[in-house]
Design a protein around this motif. Structure first.
Motif, PDB file in Angstrom:
ATOM      1  N   GLY A   1       0.916  -1.110  -0.070  1.00  0.00           N
ATOM      2  CA  GLY A   1      -0.136  -0.141   0.246  1.00  0.00           C
ATOM      3  C   GLY A   1       0.969   1.258   0.048  1.00  0.00           C
ATOM      4  N   ALA A   2       2.198   1.185  -0.233  1.00  0.00           N
ATOM      5  CA  ALA A   2       2.957   2.322   0.046  1.00  0.00           C
ATOM      6  C   ALA A   2       2.961   3.035  -1.187  1.00  0.00           C
ATOM      7  N   ASP A   3       2.958   4.353  -1.190  1.00  0.00           N
ATOM      8  CA  ASP A   3       3.089   5.210  -2.627  1.00  0.00           C
ATOM      9  C   ASP A   3       3.989   4.985  -3.489  1.00  0.00           C
ATOM     10  N   VAL A   4       3.652   4.450  -4.599  1.00  0.00           N
ATOM     11  CA  VAL A   4       4.444   4.277  -5.690  1.00  0.00           C
ATOM     12  C   VAL A   4       4.360   5.068  -6.889  1.00  0.00           C
ATOM     13  N   LEU A   5       5.294   5.586  -7.893  1.00  0.00           N
ATOM     14  CA  LEU A   5       5.337   6.202  -8.982  1.00  0.00           C
ATOM     15  C   LEU A   5       5.039   5.187  -9.980  1.00  0.00           C
TER      16      LEU A   5
ATOM     17  N   ALA B   1       8.535   2.417 -31.027  1.00  0.00           N
ATOM     18  CA  ALA B   1       9.100   1.531 -30.815  1.00  0.00           C
ATOM     19  C   ALA B   1       8.783   0.585 -29.590  1.00  0.00           C
ATOM     20  N   ALA B   2       8.719   1.316 -28.495  1.00  0.00           N
ATOM     21  CA  ALA B   2       8.471   0.603 -27.004  1.00  0.00           C
ATOM     22  C   ALA B   2       7.492   1.269 -26.496  1.00  0.00           C
ATOM     23  N   VAL B   3       7.048   0.438 -25.475  1.00  0.00           N
ATOM     24  CA  VAL B   3       6.166   0.938 -24.553  1.00  0.00           C
ATOM     25  C   VAL B   3       6.811   0.494 -23.249  1.00  0.00           C
ATOM     26  N   GLU B   4       7.162   1.394 -22.223  1.00  0.00           N
ATOM     27  CA  GLU B   4       7.848   0.986 -20.863  1.00  0.00           C
ATOM     28  C   GLU B   4       6.903   1.567 -19.853  1.00  0.00           C
ATOM     29  N   THR B   5       6.759   0.634 -18.705  1.00  0.00           N
ATOM     30  CA  THR B   5       6.213   0.652 -17.410  1.00  0.00           C
ATOM     31  C   THR B   5       7.221   0.742 -16.330  1.00  0.00           C
ATOM     32  N   SER B   6       7.498   1.816 -15.555  1.00  0.00           N
ATOM     33  CA  SER B   6       8.412   1.700 -14.568  1.00  0.00           C
ATOM     34  C   SER B   6       7.519   2.081 -13.285  1.00  0.00           C
ATOM     35  N   MET B   7       7.934   1.328 -12.030  1.00  0.00           N
ATOM     36  CA  MET B   7       7.031   1.838 -10.743  1.00  0.00           C
ATOM     37  C   MET B   7       8.471   1.848  -9.746  1.00  0.00           C
ATOM     38  N   LEU B   8       8.283   2.853  -9.059  1.00  0.00           N
ATOM     39  CA  LEU B   8       9.651   3.410  -7.913  1.00  0.00           C
ATOM     40  C   LEU B   8       8.777   3.950  -6.600  1.00  0.00           C
ATOM     41  N   GLY B   9       9.316   3.417  -5.642  1.00  0.00           N
ATOM     42  CA  GLY B   9       8.826   3.823  -4.267  1.00  0.00           C
ATOM     43  C   GLY B   9       8.907   5.388  -3.971  1.00  0.00           C
ATOM     44  N   LEU B  10       7.957   6.188  -3.624  1.00  0.00           N
ATOM     45  CA  LEU B  10       8.062   7.468  -3.450  1.00  0.00           C
ATOM     46  C   LEU B  10       8.493   7.783  -2.377  1.00  0.00           C
ATOM     47  N   SER B  11       8.696   7.098  -1.168  1.00  0.00           N
ATOM     48  CA  SER B  11       9.239   7.193   0.262  1.00  0.00           C
ATOM     49  C   SER B  11      10.900   7.309   0.037  1.00  0.00           C
ATOM     50  N   ARG B  12      11.416   6.982  -1.025  1.00  0.00           N
ATOM     51  CA  ARG B  12      12.789   7.334  -1.283  1.00  0.00           C
ATOM     52  C   ARG B  12      12.918   8.076  -2.313  1.00  0.00           C
ATOM     53  N   PHE B  13      12.245   8.385  -3.339  1.00  0.00           N
ATOM     54  CA  PHE B  13      12.417   9.350  -4.427  1.00  0.00           C
ATOM     55  C   PHE B  13      11.231  10.342  -4.225  1.00  0.00           C
ATOM     56  N   GLU B  14      11.074  11.155  -3.303  1.00  0.00           N
ATOM     57  CA  GLU B  14      10.232  12.075  -2.907  1.00  0.00           C
ATOM     58  C   GLU B  14      10.099  12.956  -4.286  1.00  0.00           C
ATOM     59  N   SER B  15       8.738  13.515  -4.582  1.00  0.00           N
ATOM     60  CA  SER B  15       8.507  14.447  -5.650  1.00  0.00           C
ATOM     61  C   SER B  15       8.979  13.988  -7.041  1.00  0.00           C
ATOM     62  N   LEU B  16       9.144  12.695  -7.279  1.00  0.00           N
ATOM     63  CA  LEU B  16       9.830  12.206  -8.470  1.00  0.00           C
ATOM     64  C   LEU B  16       8.352  12.132  -9.435  1.00  0.00           C
TER      65      LEU B  16
END
Length: 245
Positions: free
Chosen positions: A123-127, A140-155
């Motif tokens: 349930g933690a916030d992820v981008l 050419a490509a579709v890319e999906t990325s998920m990163l935790g916002l607790s470490r990367f604030e304002s990403l």
């Protein structure tokens, strides 16, 4: 005409198409005449021309764009399976122009699988970032990325149409991707990916999933990519690994 005879004619037509490309000459991005023009000029069936074009498309010489025709394909961007560089870096190395369109970017709660892979609380916030990568005006490509916002604030405030993800992590968060794990397959695409990549829904293309980690081995990104095989080629450096005695 039996199967062997059909294959022989298709092989001959393939060489005639290659000769046409050389003799015109046609450059990457140039459009070929329609199948019927080749069939009439060479007194062969359209099925033989179609088979030859399919072979050349599989070989990466031609690319077929729905509703537009058949074109001479540019050299494919090569992605080494052992290389952590971004698609943008690989495209630049190949002398190709890459631009990015952000399809969707939002903050979502981490599902159980994402939380487990990124070592986050459920349930933690992820981008969640989905981008369309366009090489020389071809999707050419579709890319999906998920990163935790607790470490990367304002990403989630970054314009990823103008900046690269790994570039942003390095410059703004002092985080460099140095390792990862990925799986490569060839899978059928759904209607959404097909629309973004201008492909038929029955197409099967490269499908890559995995995680990327920083210098300490901590996972920072969960990713999923769909890549057109007529734009991108995967290669791998091989070595003989002996078991330790």
């Amino acid at each position: 005409m039996n199967g062997a005879q059909m294959a022989a004619v298709s092989s001959q037509v393939r060489e005639m198409v290659l000769a046409h490309i050389r003799d015109e000459p046609l450059r990457p991005g140039d459009r070929l005449p329609p199948e019927r023009a080749f069939a009439l000029a060479w007194d062969v069936s359209r099925a033989s021309v179609r088979a030859a074009i399919a072979q050349l498309t599989d070989d990466g010489v031609l690319t077929v764009r729905q509703g537009a025709g058949t074109f001479v394909a540019p050299p494919k961007v090569e992605r080494n399976l052992w290389d952590l560089r971004s698609l943008a870096e690989s495209a630049r190395e190949a002398g190709r122009e890459l631009r990015t369109e952000v399809i969707d970017m939002r903050v979502v709660p981490a599902d159980e699988r994402t939380a487990d892979l990124l070592d986050l609380a459920a349930g933690a916030d992820v981008l969640s970032l989905r981008r369309l990568r366009i090489i020389d005006d071809v999707p050419a490509a579709v890319e999906t990325s998920m990163l935790g916002l607790s470490r990367f604030e304002s990403l989630d405030a970054v314009d990823f149409g103008a900046r690269g993800l790994y570039e942003t992590l390095a410059d703004d968060y002092d985080t460099v991707v140095t390792s990862g794990h990925q799986r490569l397959g060839i899978d059928a695409i759904g209607p959404e990916i097909a629309e973004h990549l201008d492909l038929a829904e029955t197409s099967r293309i490269f499908h890559v999933t995995g995680t990327a980690s920083d210098e300490s081995g901590r996972p920072i990104e969960r990713f999923e990519s769909w890549l057109r095989p007529d734009s991108i080629r995967f290669i791998s450096d091989l070595q003989n690994i002996e078991e330790a005695v």
